[in-house]
Design an enzyme around this catalytic site. Structure first.
Site, PDB file in Angstrom:
ATOM      1  N   GLU A  91     -15.546  23.859 -82.172  1.00 57.65           N
ATOM      2  CA  GLU A  91     -16.930  24.000 -81.701  1.00 57.65           C
ATOM      3  C   GLU A  91     -17.781  22.889 -82.293  1.00 57.65           C
ATOM      4  O   GLU A  91     -17.599  22.525 -83.455  1.00 57.65           O
ATOM      5  CB  GLU A  91     -17.504  25.342 -82.157  1.00 57.65           C
ATOM      6  CG  GLU A  91     -16.799  26.544 -81.588  1.00 57.65           C
ATOM      7  CD  GLU A  91     -17.459  27.826 -82.051  1.00 57.65           C
ATOM      8  OE1 GLU A  91     -18.205  28.405 -81.258  1.00 57.65           O
ATOM      9  OE2 GLU A  91     -17.239  28.230 -83.208  1.00 57.65           O
TER      10      GLU A  91
ATOM     11  N   HIS B  93      -9.390  35.846 -82.314  1.00 59.63           N
ATOM     12  CA  HIS B  93      -9.206  34.993 -81.130  1.00 59.63           C
ATOM     13  C   HIS B  93      -7.908  34.179 -81.205  1.00 59.63           C
ATOM     14  O   HIS B  93      -7.116  34.170 -80.262  1.00 59.63           O
ATOM     15  CB  HIS B  93     -10.382  34.045 -80.941  1.00 59.63           C
ATOM     16  CG  HIS B  93     -11.719  34.724 -80.873  1.00 59.63           C
ATOM     17  ND1 HIS B  93     -11.888  35.968 -80.319  1.00 59.63           N
ATOM     18  CD2 HIS B  93     -12.949  34.341 -81.281  1.00 59.63           C
ATOM     19  CE1 HIS B  93     -13.181  36.302 -80.385  1.00 59.63           C
ATOM     20  NE2 HIS B  93     -13.826  35.331 -80.973  1.00 59.63           N
TER      21      HIS B  93
ATOM     22  N   LYS C 276     -16.234  24.876 -86.988  1.00 59.10           N
ATOM     23  CA  LYS C 276     -17.570  24.603 -86.449  1.00 59.10           C
ATOM     24  C   LYS C 276     -17.925  23.167 -86.801  1.00 59.10           C
ATOM     25  O   LYS C 276     -17.378  22.595 -87.755  1.00 59.10           O
ATOM     26  CB  LYS C 276     -18.582  25.568 -87.069  1.00 59.10           C
ATOM     27  CG  LYS C 276     -18.307  27.020 -86.676  1.00 59.10           C
ATOM     28  CD  LYS C 276     -19.576  27.809 -86.469  1.00 59.10           C
ATOM     29  CE  LYS C 276     -19.289  29.265 -86.140  1.00 59.10           C
ATOM     30  NZ  LYS C 276     -19.081  29.503 -84.707  1.00 59.10           N
TER      31      LYS C 276
END
Ligand code: BG6
Length: 489
Positions: A213, A237, A337
């Site tokens: 991300e 996930h 991230k």
């Protein structure tokens, strides 16, 4: 299949998930004509808003998450007419009367309680629903992640929610399972004969699963500090994607047939030892850097951050599955991230050719590779070797591309749209069963325990990169590279 009329109760109705994902997903399904005319969406919150005030909140904070292309004032107004806002204290059964008043007492209706709240409230809310006679035999409960923060808390949630609802009434959401490309992976594996004979240790060299991300922690610091990348992305996930890649063909797509196979994968994950704990895991935290040319702060400088925080924003793990099919095949999982790109993909790399009949050495042949792209666009790519046109025999890598949006040209459905429809239909296949959840926590538990030890700090990485250098070293030790590192400049 048309939906039966329903009352959908959203605990945490004014919260971030509801505003960003659930309400827009329900609007999209309403727009598509899926919601029965009298279906009610009952949003629960502590604020003492009137219905009108809550709709004003939706206008401000939720409508903005719906694409302008699909937003029609008349449809939005019609959708908002389904909303009933109920103010109560979810922890106090004595305040539930307004919910009793608004729920319709008709056994033919579907009744769903969606708990988009912190997991610490799950059992309290279930008990309160039960005490108020609202948790009927046929109602369903949806639990949003995080589903606990370790094995003990997950077991506790399963136990306590299980005292009110039967397993067949409990929908544990992992929204990755609702993504189109994940469903397509099932279609690819079990709707074609081509891959199955190759889908094993003899032909596959390694599998990489990446969820990267570009966004940082945003305004979710309160939650993220208690979580970190392992709990937020890997335990759920990434492991769910791994299950879909690695599971044996289920007998059918009925819930337990699929979940039994996924459970077997989770239970076959090689447990960590002291040596693999030290060697096979990389934990990182982003520092300041640049995302698409824009300067961004480090994790410890984000709004409301703890300047000494040791919470990881990146995790990479080498996993192995101890089964006949997969023994010896490494599965590399990573998520972070503030990474160099925004993408989610599964890369299945096949073994190199055993011998070259051409003038080129075997080393100049790029091994075949199947890439299943989940994000940003959904598609498949198969890398093959082909002859370059013209005189002589020179082979070079080529790509076979399948872009689902291009191919099907039908509007895509967001993961939450699909999962909400499944909940309303009572279809459990894409939801985790209690034993799956516990098996996933059980596998990551030793990692969590080791990280709790003092002095275990995440490695820093600059925002806008692919994580700490140690993540390249993790895969490099096996003579491999992450896909983006292997791509030509
Ligand atoms: C959520 C995590 O489950 O998934 C978030 O809590 C993350 O931290 C999100 O950003 C990613 O989902 P998607 O669908 O945007 O890839």
């Amino acid at each position: 299949m048309a939906l039966t009329d329903f009352d959908l109760v959203l605990f945490g109705g004014g919260g971030d998930l509801s505003m960003r994902k659930l309400i827009p997903a329900l609007y999209a399904r309403d727009r598509a004509g899926d919601l029965p005319p009298t279906a009610q969406i009952i949003c629960i919150g502590r604020h003492k808003w009137s219905n009108e005030e809550f709709v004003a909140e939706l206008n401000e904070n939720s409508k903005t998450h719906i694409s302008e292309k699909t937003l029609t004032p008349a449809l939005w107004e019609k959708f908002c007419a389904r909303i009933r806002y109920v103010s109560l204290d979810a922890t106090d059964a004595a305040t539930y009367q307004p919910l009793n008043d608004v729920l319709r007492n008709d056994a033919g209706l579907t009744r769903v309680f969606y708990l988009a709240t912190p997991p610490t409230l799950f059992s309290k809310i279930c008990n309160n629903l039960s005490a108020r006679g609202l948790a009927t035999e046929t109602s369903r409960v949806v639990l949003e992640k995080p589903l606990g923060r370790d094995l003990a808390s997950a077991k506790q949630i399963n136990l306590e929610v299980g005292q009110v609802f039967k397993e067949s009434q409990i929908f544990r959401i992992d929204h990755y399972l609702g993504k189109e490309a994940v469903q397509n992976l099932l279609a690819l594996r079990f709707g074609n004969v081509l891959f199955e004979p190759l889908w094993r240790r003899e032909w596959i060299s390694d599998v990489q699963i990446t969820i990267a991300e570009e966004i940082g922690v945003g305004n979710r610091m309160g939650y993220y500090e208690t979580s970190g990348a392992l709990r937020d992305m890997l335990q759920n996930h990434l492991l769910q994607l791994l299950c879909i890649v690695a599971m044996e063909p289920p007998l059918s797509v009925t819930p337990d047939a699929v979940r039994d196979e996924k459970l077997k994968v989770l239970r076959s994950l090689k447990p960590f030892t002291a040596a693999t704990l030290a060697k096979n895991i990389v934990r990182g935290q982003y520092r300041a850097g640049h995302i698409e040319g824009k300067a961004v702060p480090g994790y410890r400088q984000e709004k409301a951050a703890n300047p000494d925080s040791n919470t990881e924003t990146f995790v990479a793990i080498k996993a192995e599955i101890d089964t006949w099919r997969w023994a010896g095949v490494p599965f590399y999982l990573r998520s972070g991230k503030r990474m160099a790109d925004q993408l989610a993909e599964i890369v299945v790399r096949f073994k190199p050719i055993p011998h070259s009949i051409f003038a080129q050495s075997t080393g100049s042949f790029q091994p075949n590779c199947l890439i299943i792209r989940l994000q940003p666009d959904e598609g498949l790519q198969l890398n093959l070797m082909a002859k370059t046109p013209g005189d002589g025999m020179r082979l070079k890598p080529v790509e076979l591309e399948l872009d689902f949006a291009e191919t099907f040209k039908t509007p895509r459905m967001d993961a939450y749209e699909r999962l909400l429809l499944d909940v309303l239909r009572g279809q459990l296949t894409l939801f985790m069963r209690s034993d799956e959840l516990e098996a996933a926590w059980e596998w990551v538990e030793p990692v969590l325990r080791q990280w709790e030890q003092e002095g275990n700090e995440p490695l820093p990485y600059a925002s806008g990169t692919w994580g700490p250098a140690a993540a390249s070293a993790l895969i490099g030790r096996d003579g491999l590279q992450w896909r983006e590192e292997a791509l030509p400049e």
